[in-house]
Design a protein around this motif. Structure first.
Motif, PDB file in Angstrom:
ATOM      1  N   GLU A   1       0.943  -1.309  -0.012  1.00  0.00           N
ATOM      2  CA  GLU A   1       0.025  -0.043  -0.052  1.00  0.00           C
ATOM      3  C   GLU A   1       0.915   1.246  -0.046  1.00  0.00           C
ATOM      4  O   GLU A   1       0.489   2.222  -0.424  1.00  0.00           O
ATOM      5  CB  GLU A   1      -0.925  -0.022   1.165  1.00  0.00           C
ATOM      6  CG  GLU A   1      -2.006   0.899   1.135  1.00  0.00           C
ATOM      7  CD  GLU A   1      -2.664   0.870   2.707  1.00  0.00           C
ATOM      8  OE1 GLU A   1      -2.224   0.117   3.382  1.00  0.00           O
ATOM      9  OE2 GLU A   1      -3.876   1.293   2.802  1.00  0.00           O
TER      10      GLU A   1
ATOM     11  N   GLU B   1       4.207   3.176  -3.839  1.00  0.00           N
ATOM     12  CA  GLU B   1       3.575   3.522  -5.348  1.00  0.00           C
ATOM     13  C   GLU B   1       4.872   3.253  -6.153  1.00  0.00           C
ATOM     14  O   GLU B   1       4.376   3.223  -7.348  1.00  0.00           O
ATOM     15  CB  GLU B   1       3.395   5.079  -5.306  1.00  0.00           C
ATOM     16  CG  GLU B   1       4.477   5.690  -4.823  1.00  0.00           C
ATOM     17  CD  GLU B   1       4.060   7.492  -4.429  1.00  0.00           C
ATOM     18  OE1 GLU B   1       4.334   8.345  -5.097  1.00  0.00           O
ATOM     19  OE2 GLU B   1       3.351   7.622  -3.421  1.00  0.00           O
TER      20      GLU B   1
ATOM     21  N   LYS C   1       4.240  -0.117  -7.611  1.00  0.00           N
ATOM     22  CA  LYS C   1       3.167  -0.257  -8.541  1.00  0.00           C
ATOM     23  C   LYS C   1       3.355   0.367  -9.976  1.00  0.00           C
ATOM     24  O   LYS C   1       3.498  -0.117 -11.234  1.00  0.00           O
ATOM     25  CB  LYS C   1       2.044   0.523  -8.009  1.00  0.00           C
ATOM     26  CG  LYS C   1       0.920   0.666  -9.111  1.00  0.00           C
ATOM     27  CD  LYS C   1      -0.622   0.815  -8.636  1.00  0.00           C
ATOM     28  CE  LYS C   1      -1.500   0.383  -9.602  1.00  0.00           C
ATOM     29  NZ  LYS C   1      -2.455   1.385  -9.754  1.00  0.00           N
ATOM     30  N   GLU C   2       4.264   1.740  -9.931  1.00  0.00           N
ATOM     31  CA  GLU C   2       4.758   2.287 -11.215  1.00  0.00           C
ATOM     32  C   GLU C   2       5.632   1.674 -12.041  1.00  0.00           C
ATOM     33  O   GLU C   2       5.485   1.558 -13.061  1.00  0.00           O
ATOM     34  CB  GLU C   2       5.489   3.555 -10.639  1.00  0.00           C
ATOM     35  CG  GLU C   2       5.651   4.821 -11.778  1.00  0.00           C
ATOM     36  CD  GLU C   2       6.387   5.747 -11.238  1.00  0.00           C
ATOM     37  OE1 GLU C   2       5.975   6.483 -10.315  1.00  0.00           O
ATOM     38  OE2 GLU C   2       7.500   5.968 -11.960  1.00  0.00           O
TER      39      GLU C   2
END
Lengths: 136, 158
Positions: A109, A112, A115-116
């Protein structure tokens, strides 16, 4: 079990390649001392397995299920990124040859960037990823 | 610098960041930049005996500085002049790219990277530019006809 089950170390991820359960999973941190020594046998094994299915014309039977690739990485260095991209390119190649495969990209969570980087990889191979956020 | 020393530094850094930096994303970025910097220092540390003596005056440098909520990482290492000539255009090119262009270059390089004999993928500098989203400051000090000292500064802003 045919495949691989490599336990994690502080610097290298756990790798599971379970052909009977249609699962490849890489989990943890990747900063191995020698990326080539760590990743080449894994990539070789994956390639051999999927080539065999195509050579023996067993695509239809294989595709009754979907082969799942789970990327559950917490951290990887830039040379590991190269080997991870080699695995992804291999997945793309075999998908184009007709094998039913899906990529699941896990990220924390709070992370980021992870995720990128998944989105970068997905763009790179022009294949959609399924993103799964984990709470930590 | 050896692998054991790097592991030791990274272990201490992890503990330090855990206590001093609560933002997990920043913590991870500092760690990840440090790994790339230390890997670079290690890659350039295979000097012969005679050259080893240069290390007394030009030791490897790795400093993580926290100023308010920002981090600055300073690195330094001896480098062959011929490698310097290869690095400068790469750094200048990166420093002239926008963030979007850096990201594009990263994706392109991932697919095309070749692993060198020393195990690097040539992606380290791109990762540094991508992670910091800032220009990479650098300087070379000439040591002699064969070597220079390569100093680099990475700025990570919150």
């Amino acid at each position: 079990m045919k495949g691989l089950n490599i336990p994690a170390t502080e610097k290298s991820p756990r790798v599971l390649f379970d052909t009977s359960n249609y699962l490849f999973e890489i989990q943890g941190n990747s900063r191995p001392e020698n990326g080539r020594d760590f990743y080449f046998p894994i990539i070789y094994k994956l390639r051999k397995h999927f080539e065999k299915i195509i050579d023996k014309k067993k695509i239809e039977a294989f595709n009754e299920k979907c082969f799942k690739f789970n990327f559950k990485l917490d951290y990887f260095n830039s040379s590991s990124a190269k080997f991870i991209s080699d695995i992804l390119i291999l997945i793309k190649d075999f998908t184009e040859k007709g094998l039913n495969m899906k990529i699941y990209w896990y990220f924390a969570e709070s992370d980021e960037d992870m995720k990128e980087v998944g989105e970068d990889f997905s763009d790179m191979i022009s294949m959609p990823f399924h993103y799964i956020m984990i709470e930590r | 610098m050896s692998l054991d020393v790097i592991d030791d530094i990274l272990h201490h850094l992890k503990t330090y960041l855990f206590h001093k930096q609560h933002d997990k994303m920043i913590r991870k970025r500092v760690y990840s930049l440090s790994v790339e910097c230390l890997d670079n220092i290690l890659k350039h540390s295979d000097l012969n005996k005679e050259e080893h003596e240069l290390l007394i005056s030009y030791p490897p440098r790795f400093i993580v500085e926290k100023i308010a909520e920002n981090f600055i990482i300073h690195t330094g290492n001896i480098i062959l002049n011929k490698n310097k000539d290869a690095i400068i255009p790469r750094l200048d090119k990166l420093n002239n790219l926008t963030i979007e262009e850096v990201n594009k270059l990263y994706k392109k390089s991932l697919a095309n990277a070749e692993i060198s004999a020393k195990g690097g993928a040539g992606l380290g500098l791109i990762v540094m530019a991508k992670t910091t989203k800032q220009k990479i400051k650098y300087d070379f000090e000439k040591i002699n006809d064969k070597f220079s000292y390569f100093a680099m500064q990475l700025n990570l802003k919150k």
